[in-house]
Motif scaffolding. Structure first.
Motif, PDB file in Angstrom:
ATOM      1  N   HIS A  71       0.830  -1.200   0.000  1.00 15.80           N
ATOM      2  CA  HIS A  71       0.000   0.000   0.000  1.00 15.80           C
ATOM      3  C   HIS A  71       0.865   1.250   0.000  1.00 15.80           C
ATOM      4  O   HIS A  71       1.914   1.299   0.636  1.00 15.80           O
ATOM      5  CB  HIS A  71      -0.930   0.016   1.213  1.00 15.80           C
ATOM      6  CG  HIS A  71      -2.039  -0.975   1.095  1.00 15.80           C
ATOM      7  ND1 HIS A  71      -3.128  -0.779   0.279  1.00 15.80           N
ATOM      8  CD2 HIS A  71      -2.206  -2.188   1.649  1.00 15.80           C
ATOM      9  CE1 HIS A  71      -3.922  -1.824   0.355  1.00 15.80           C
ATOM     10  NE2 HIS A  71      -3.384  -2.702   1.175  1.00 15.80           N
ATOM     11  N   ASN A  72       0.400   2.244  -0.733  1.00 16.76           N
ATOM     12  CA  ASN A  72       0.978   3.579  -0.696  1.00 16.76           C
ATOM     13  C   ASN A  72      -0.153   4.525  -0.302  1.00 16.76           C
ATOM     14  O   ASN A  72      -1.227   4.073   0.108  1.00 16.76           O
ATOM     15  CB  ASN A  72       1.642   3.929  -2.028  1.00 16.76           C
ATOM     16  CG  ASN A  72       0.697   3.805  -3.207  1.00 16.76           C
ATOM     17  OD1 ASN A  72      -0.517   3.712  -3.070  1.00 16.76           O
ATOM     18  ND2 ASN A  72       1.255   3.790  -4.405  1.00 16.76           N
ATOM     19  N   ARG A  80      -5.451   5.488   0.683  1.00 12.35           N
ATOM     20  CA  ARG A  80      -4.317   4.669   0.308  1.00 12.35           C
ATOM     21  C   ARG A  80      -4.567   4.066  -1.066  1.00 12.35           C
ATOM     22  O   ARG A  80      -5.694   4.060  -1.573  1.00 12.35           O
ATOM     23  CB  ARG A  80      -4.025   3.612   1.362  1.00 12.35           C
ATOM     24  CG  ARG A  80      -5.067   2.572   1.571  1.00 12.35           C
ATOM     25  CD  ARG A  80      -4.617   1.677   2.711  1.00 12.35           C
ATOM     26  NE  ARG A  80      -5.593   0.631   2.931  1.00 12.35           N
ATOM     27  CZ  ARG A  80      -5.342  -0.455   3.616  1.00 12.35           C
ATOM     28  NH1 ARG A  80      -4.163  -0.641   4.161  1.00 12.35           N
ATOM     29  NH2 ARG A  80      -6.266  -1.367   3.781  1.00 12.35           N
ATOM     30  N   TYR A  83      -0.061  -0.644  -4.747  1.00 12.49           N
ATOM     31  CA  TYR A  83       1.038  -0.541  -5.703  1.00 12.49           C
ATOM     32  C   TYR A  83       1.578  -1.927  -6.013  1.00 12.49           C
ATOM     33  O   TYR A  83       1.992  -2.660  -5.113  1.00 12.49           O
ATOM     34  CB  TYR A  83       2.172   0.346  -5.161  1.00 12.49           C
ATOM     35  CG  TYR A  83       3.191   0.624  -6.227  1.00 12.49           C
ATOM     36  CD1 TYR A  83       3.028   1.685  -7.106  1.00 12.49           C
ATOM     37  CD2 TYR A  83       4.291  -0.203  -6.394  1.00 12.49           C
ATOM     38  CE1 TYR A  83       3.945   1.929  -8.119  1.00 12.49           C
ATOM     39  CE2 TYR A  83       5.214   0.030  -7.405  1.00 12.49           C
ATOM     40  CZ  TYR A  83       5.039   1.084  -8.264  1.00 12.49           C
ATOM     41  OH  TYR A  83       5.935   1.312  -9.269  1.00 12.49           O
TER      42      TYR A  83
END
Length: 167
Positions: A71-72, A80, A83
């Protein structure tokens, strides 16, 4: 008709995950950069604070492909994102729809987890992958470029020893 299954990776899959990573690095002509170790990968994927997750694709019970993701966060969306760091299907299993199944699985996870985005990078010379991603509805972000600091440059930046020092 082969039996296809997707499953979350477990600690015992780390050697196979590293094998996938090395095969992907070879394909991308980046084998010299694939220096991850079993101990390091185990800690990063299954330690106290996992940094990423892995889904394994199997064909008739044999590991055939994988997706590694994390997660980004988007400040613009205030959400969020998911990715995708690596997606790889072994050549002998290509054409069975594994890549698409992995991508659909990750898209479902992103929606279930309330993510506002699902994104990844692809090498600009990898035309088969780009065609595949476009077929799935992905849009290239041509106005953005990836920036990276690593190795000694990262250590220099962390110490303030760059460009005559930071102010």
């Amino acid at each position: 008709m082969p039996t296809i299954a997707l499953r979350p990776a477990t600690r015992t899959d780390v050697p196979e995950i590293l094998a996938f990573v090395r095969e992907l690095a070879e394909y991308e002509k980046l084998a010299h950069e694939a220096v991850a170790t079993e101990a390091g990968m185990t800690e990063q994927l299954f330690g106290e604070r996992p940094a990423a997750e892995v889904v394994i694709a199997e064909v008739d019970g044999q590991p055939a492909g994988f997706a590694l993701f994390f997660h980004n966060f988007s400040t613009f969306l205030g959400q969020r994102g998911l990715y995708l760091e690596d997606l790889f299907v072994r050549p002998q299993y290509r054409g069975l729809g594994l890549g698409e199944k992995l991508m659909v699985h990750l898209a479902k996870l992103a929606v279930e987890r309330g993510c506002g985005r699902f994104e990844w990078s692809v090498l600009d010379w990898n035309e088969p992958a780009i065609r595949f991603y476009r077929r799935l509805g992905a849009v290239g972000l041509d106005e953005w470029t990836v920036q990276r600091v690593s190795g000694q440059a990262l250590r220099d930046l962390a110490s303030g020893e760059v460009g005559g020092g930071l102010r």
